[in-house]
Every structure is written in C-alpha cells, then in structure tokens.
Scaffold this motif. Structure first.
Motif, PDB file in Angstrom:
ATOM      1  N   TYR A   1      27.219  47.395  53.081  1.00  9.76           N
ATOM      2  CA  TYR A   1      28.620  47.410  52.646  1.00  9.76           C
ATOM      3  C   TYR A   1      29.046  46.038  52.114  1.00  9.76           C
ATOM      4  O   TYR A   1      28.742  45.005  52.711  1.00  9.76           O
ATOM      5  N   ILE A   2      29.770  46.072  51.000  1.00  9.48           N
ATOM      6  CA  ILE A   2      30.380  44.865  50.446  1.00  9.48           C
ATOM      7  C   ILE A   2      31.836  45.166  50.106  1.00  9.48           C
ATOM      8  O   ILE A   2      32.227  46.327  49.972  1.00  9.48           O
ATOM      9  N   ARG A   3      32.617  44.102  49.988  1.00  9.10           N
ATOM     10  CA  ARG A   3      34.025  44.234  49.623  1.00  9.10           C
ATOM     11  C   ARG A   3      34.359  43.155  48.610  1.00  9.10           C
ATOM     12  O   ARG A   3      33.897  42.029  48.713  1.00  9.10           O
ATOM     13  N   PHE A   4      35.154  43.518  47.634  1.00  6.12           N
ATOM     14  CA  PHE A   4      35.628  42.527  46.663  1.00  6.12           C
ATOM     15  C   PHE A   4      37.004  42.926  46.171  1.00  6.12           C
ATOM     16  O   PHE A   4      37.366  44.105  46.147  1.00  6.12           O
ATOM     17  N   CYS A   5      37.792  41.915  45.794  1.00  6.86           N
ATOM     18  CA  CYS A   5      39.162  42.190  45.378  1.00  6.86           C
ATOM     19  C   CYS A   5      39.272  42.297  43.866  1.00  6.86           C
ATOM     20  O   CYS A   5      38.324  42.048  43.121  1.00  6.86           O
ATOM     21  N   VAL A   6      40.434  42.690  43.414  1.00  9.29           N
ATOM     22  CA  VAL A   6      40.726  42.859  41.991  1.00  9.29           C
ATOM     23  C   VAL A   6      41.218  41.525  41.436  1.00  9.29           C
ATOM     24  O   VAL A   6      42.187  40.954  41.943  1.00  9.29           O
ATOM     25  N   MET A   7      40.556  41.059  40.400  1.00  7.13           N
ATOM     26  CA  MET A   7      40.941  39.799  39.768  1.00  7.13           C
ATOM     27  C   MET A   7      41.373  40.093  38.321  1.00  7.13           C
ATOM     28  O   MET A   7      41.830  41.196  38.022  1.00  7.13           O
ATOM     29  N   SER A   8      41.213  39.135  37.434  1.00  8.37           N
ATOM     30  CA  SER A   8      41.566  39.353  36.027  1.00  8.37           C
ATOM     31  C   SER A   8      40.560  40.306  35.389  1.00  8.37           C
ATOM     32  O   SER A   8      39.423  40.428  35.864  1.00  8.37           O
ATOM     33  N   PRO A   9      40.933  41.001  34.312  1.00 14.09           N
ATOM     34  CA  PRO A   9      39.989  41.917  33.661  1.00 14.09           C
ATOM     35  C   PRO A   9      38.666  41.249  33.279  1.00 14.09           C
ATOM     36  O   PRO A   9      37.596  41.841  33.469  1.00 14.09           O
ATOM     37  N   GLU A  10      38.737  40.024  32.783  1.00 15.60           N
ATOM     38  CA  GLU A  10      37.521  39.327  32.364  1.00 15.60           C
ATOM     39  C   GLU A  10      36.598  39.046  33.552  1.00 15.60           C
ATOM     40  O   GLU A  10      35.387  39.264  33.479  1.00 15.60           O
ATOM     41  N   MET A  11      37.179  38.571  34.661  1.00 13.33           N
ATOM     42  CA  MET A  11      36.370  38.279  35.829  1.00 13.33           C
ATOM     43  C   MET A  11      35.867  39.562  36.492  1.00 13.33           C
ATOM     44  O   MET A  11      34.753  39.607  37.027  1.00 13.33           O
ATOM     45  N   ASN A  12      36.663  40.612  36.471  1.00 17.35           N
ATOM     46  CA  ASN A  12      36.217  41.891  37.016  1.00 17.35           C
ATOM     47  C   ASN A  12      35.004  42.405  36.255  1.00 17.35           C
ATOM     48  O   ASN A  12      34.042  42.907  36.856  1.00 17.35           O
ATOM     49  N   ASP A  13      35.035  42.295  34.936  1.00 20.46           N
ATOM     50  CA  ASP A  13      33.892  42.716  34.110  1.00 20.46           C
ATOM     51  C   ASP A  13      32.653  41.903  34.459  1.00 20.46           C
ATOM     52  O   ASP A  13      31.539  42.445  34.553  1.00 20.46           O
ATOM     53  N   LYS A  14      32.836  40.608  34.649  1.00 25.66           N
ATOM     54  CA  LYS A  14      31.705  39.731  34.977  1.00 25.66           C
ATOM     55  C   LYS A  14      31.090  40.112  36.316  1.00 25.66           C
ATOM     56  O   LYS A  14      29.860  40.173  36.452  1.00 25.66           O
ATOM     57  N   LEU A  15      31.953  40.387  37.321  1.00 23.86           N
ATOM     58  CA  LEU A  15      31.443  40.751  38.637  1.00 23.86           C
ATOM     59  C   LEU A  15      30.712  42.096  38.591  1.00 23.86           C
ATOM     60  O   LEU A  15      29.621  42.237  39.152  1.00 23.86           O
ATOM     61  N   LEU A  16      31.308  43.083  37.946  1.00 27.00           N
ATOM     62  CA  LEU A  16      30.680  44.405  37.880  1.00 27.00           C
ATOM     63  C   LEU A  16      29.342  44.349  37.176  1.00 27.00           C
ATOM     64  O   LEU A  16      28.385  45.024  37.584  1.00 27.00           O
ATOM     65  N   ALA A  17      29.234  43.536  36.138  1.00 27.25           N
ATOM     66  CA  ALA A  17      27.964  43.380  35.430  1.00 27.25           C
ATOM     67  C   ALA A  17      26.922  42.730  36.347  1.00 27.25           C
ATOM     68  O   ALA A  17      25.751  43.135  36.359  1.00 27.25           O
ATOM     69  N   CYS A  18      27.363  41.746  37.119  1.00 30.64           N
ATOM     70  CA  CYS A  18      26.460  41.070  38.057  1.00 30.64           C
ATOM     71  C   CYS A  18      25.946  42.021  39.131  1.00 30.64           C
ATOM     72  O   CYS A  18      24.741  42.093  39.408  1.00 30.64           O
ATOM     73  N   LEU A  19      26.847  42.789  39.737  1.00 32.87           N
ATOM     74  CA  LEU A  19      26.463  43.664  40.846  1.00 32.87           C
ATOM     75  C   LEU A  19      25.603  44.845  40.395  1.00 32.87           C
ATOM     76  O   LEU A  19      24.718  45.286  41.129  1.00 32.87           O
ATOM     77  N   SER A  20      25.846  45.340  39.199  1.00 34.34           N
ATOM     78  CA  SER A  20      25.146  46.546  38.729  1.00 34.34           C
ATOM     79  C   SER A  20      23.858  46.238  37.970  1.00 34.34           C
ATOM     80  O   SER A  20      23.178  47.153  37.518  1.00 34.34           O
ATOM     81  N   ARG A  21      23.541  44.959  37.812  1.00 30.84           N
ATOM     82  CA  ARG A  21      22.343  44.574  37.070  1.00 30.84           C
ATOM     83  C   ARG A  21      21.079  45.021  37.832  1.00 30.84           C
ATOM     84  O   ARG A  21      20.965  44.817  39.025  1.00 30.84           O
ATOM     85  N   ASN A  22      20.137  45.610  37.135  1.00 29.06           N
ATOM     86  CA  ASN A  22      18.877  46.049  37.755  1.00 29.06           C
ATOM     87  C   ASN A  22      17.919  44.875  37.945  1.00 29.06           C
ATOM     88  O   ASN A  22      17.965  43.909  37.188  1.00 29.06           O
TER      89      ASN A  22
END
Length: 363
Positions: free
Chosen positions: A342-363
């Motif tokens: 389990y992990i938790r993360f908060c909602v930030m700016s759209p640009e930073m959210n995109d960066k985080l989602l790309a990082c976490l979902s990278r294979n």
C-alpha cells in the motif's frame, strides 16, 4: 500498544536530504497532504499590515478569531476552542477526558493512540476492511460498542484510506454511543477537500449531541502547517468551560490569530482549492483505475490510497523510485492493518501529478 515502524513523515524532508543527498527544497512532498496552491493570497497581501499585533498580548478569549471560524464552519462562536494546531488539541482533549479505554477506527493517524497511551489509557482498534474498500459498515460497527469504552476516535475523512462517513451514519454512531456513555472525537482535518462536504461535515450535529467534539486545523487545507493554528467545535458548553480552565491562557500567538481571521475569509482561494483538488483527484483516480498494477480506493480527502497489485513491486521500492526523482510519497506499511503493498499520495498540481503517475506506472 501497536508498534509503529520508523518511517518518513511528510515533514521529514531533512532526513531525506541526509540519506539521499537531495536538497529538501527540490523535493515535492506528495506525503504531507498540503494544499498545492500554497497559502492564501489574501493572507500574503494583508498579514504584514497586522505585524504590530505581536507587540501586545493576544485576547485571552480570541473572540474575533473564533467568530471568523464560526462563520466559516457554520456554528456559534461560543462552541469554538482554538489551539496550537489540531495535534495539541487532540492531546489537550484526551488529557481532560482521561479515557481508560479508547476505540479507534484504523488504519489511521498514530497520534491518537500515542496521546491515549501517554495518559495511561489503552486503545482498541476497529479495523476497516479492505474487502469493503475500507468503508465503514456502520451497523456492524455499532454492534462492537459496549459500556467498557470511554472514547471513540474517528478520522473523517480517514487518513490514510481517504474514505468518509456520512452525516446520517455519524448520527447512528452518536446515538449508539449515547447508550453506552461514550464520547466521540471526530478529526475533520481533511473534510474541506471532500466533494460531498455537506454530507460529511459533522459540525451541524454539535447542535443536537453533547457527546461529540470535532477537531480541525489550518495545516492541510490552508497550507499553513508552520502557523500551528487549530480549532475544536463542540456543543457541550460544560466541556468547553472545563477545557478553558485547564489550558494555557494564550494557546496561539497574536500573529497566528490575525492570520486565521484573514484566511478563513478568503473565499476565492477556498473555492479555487476545492475545484483543483476535485478535478485532479478525479483524473488521477481514473488513470489509476486503468493501470493494471494498481487498485485505488474511493477518495474523499486530497490524497489517494493505492494497493499495489504487481507482485514485483513494493511500497519501499516505489518510495525509493519516486524520491530519486525528487518526489516523496507515503509508504503505508507503517500503518496498522496495512503492509508493503500500500502507498498513499496527495493531489498536487496537474504537472506534478502527471510526473508522479508516470514514475509510479513505469515498467
């Protein structure tokens, strides 16, 4: 008492800097759950004009501030107690009530159990179940209550699950607690971020129930953790009188009181925050729901709890991956009833959210 492993809190950027060699100013904290808009523009503009406030003692009653808070959350100012952050108010309330046995809905914020323990009490956890998406099943929960419990602690919306209890179900809980003489402490630190605020907000219930106190702060929604300004709402005037006779006379400084009066009236900022969090939370949830490695849970707060479905990934691994890209998420393995999936993360700016989602979902 449950053992909590050491972990990085959202405020522990100095530790991160020391261990990873990354300057703390370069780290975006998705762990602290703080409003990404920063502090109120109205506060930035006007607080300097109130600087002379520090040359005098604060009003012992904090009447002007309490009236601003009361107008903001919809209650009478006589029902408001202010304090040096909601964490201090948690400790103060538990010191005053001195519960012998407390029930806590978990997994949740560890400070509740710590405060109870410091006062010599014991804590019993009622676990929110993953099979129920961490949503409380009210009728089943009520069956677990009994006269041996002095205090019930509920974080609503809950940290870290981001799930919430509606006002209708909170009434049922309060009614049941009345039967067993159980007092209820509700931590509403994150309630202002909820889309269905009117259905979750428990402040209106303080007009009908004398066994509830609600705690809120300015650290998260108003992005002011350094201000240390919190408040409590209760309709139990005897409790208010008792707390007032046992607390320090000046719990917050003059500048923090002035800041509170300003920020609670910044309606443009309040509405902009709600719009940003709502739209970005929805977008992030939709992305995560379509990503096979993750299962996100329903979110009412400004953060999302996610279960890792990929057996090759762990919360430690994803924390390490994100921090090396200068983003800090929360490894939830330290919470009771959760593990390293389990992990938790908060909602930030759209640009930073995109960066985080790309990082976490990278294979």
């Amino acid at each position: 008492m449950l053992k909590h492993r050491d972990h990085f809190h959202g405020s522990d950027l100095e530790k991160i800097e020391e261990i990873y060699g990354i300057k703390k100013e370069e780290i975006t904290s998705f762990s602290a759950n703080v409003n990404p808009l920063g502090i109120s523009p109205l506060l930035k503009k006007n607080l300097s004009e109130r600087i002379d406030a520090i040359s005098t003692y604060p009003d012992r009653e904090y009447t002007s501030l309490r009236k601003c808070i009361a107008a903001y959350c919809g209650t009478e100012y006589e029902n408001i107690i202010v304090g040096n952050g909601s964490t201090e108010l948690i400790s103060l309330f538990i010191q005053v009530r001195h519960p012998k046995k407390t029930m806590i809905l978990g997994p949740t914020y560890s400070e509740y159990e710590r405060s109870v323990s410091l006062e010599g009490g014991t804590s019993l956890y009622y676990p929110l179940k993953e099979s129920d998406q961490f949503m409380l099943q009210t009728e089943q929960f009520i069956e677990s209550l009994n006269e041996s419990i002095d205090l019930l602690i509920i974080c609503n919306p809950n940290n870290p699950t981001s799930t919430a209890i509606c006002q209708k179900d909170m009434r049922k809980i309060l009614d049941a607690c009345k039967q067993y003489d159980i007092f209820v402490m509700v931590d509403e630190t994150y309630v202002e971020f909820a889309d269905n605020y009117a259905q979750i907000n428990a402040v209106p219930l303080t007009a009908y129930y004398n066994n509830i106190i609600i705690l809120r702060g300015t650290s998260k929604f108003f992005a002011a953790p350094g201000l240390r300004l919190g408040y409590a709402v209760t309709g139990n005037r005897d409790l208010i009188d008792y707390i007032n006779t046992h607390k320090n006379p000046w719990m917050i400084n003059s500048l923090a009181a002035a800041a509170g009066e300003i920020m609670f009236q910044d309606d443009d900022y309040i509405q902009e925050t709600k719009r940003l969090i709502s739209s970005e939370r929805t977008r992030m949830l939709q992305f995560l729901e379509q990503t096979p490695d993750f299962h996100p849970y329903p979110a009412s707060a400004n953060f999302i709890l996610v279960r890792i479905k990929n057996s090759r990934l762990t919360s430690e691994l994803l924390f390490d991956r994100a921090i090396r890209e200068k983003m800090m998420i929360r490894d939830c393995s330290t919470f009771p009833f959760l593990d390293n999936s389990y992990i938790r993360f908060c909602v930030m700016s759209p640009e930073m959210n995109d960066k985080l989602l790309a990082c976490l979902s990278r294979n």
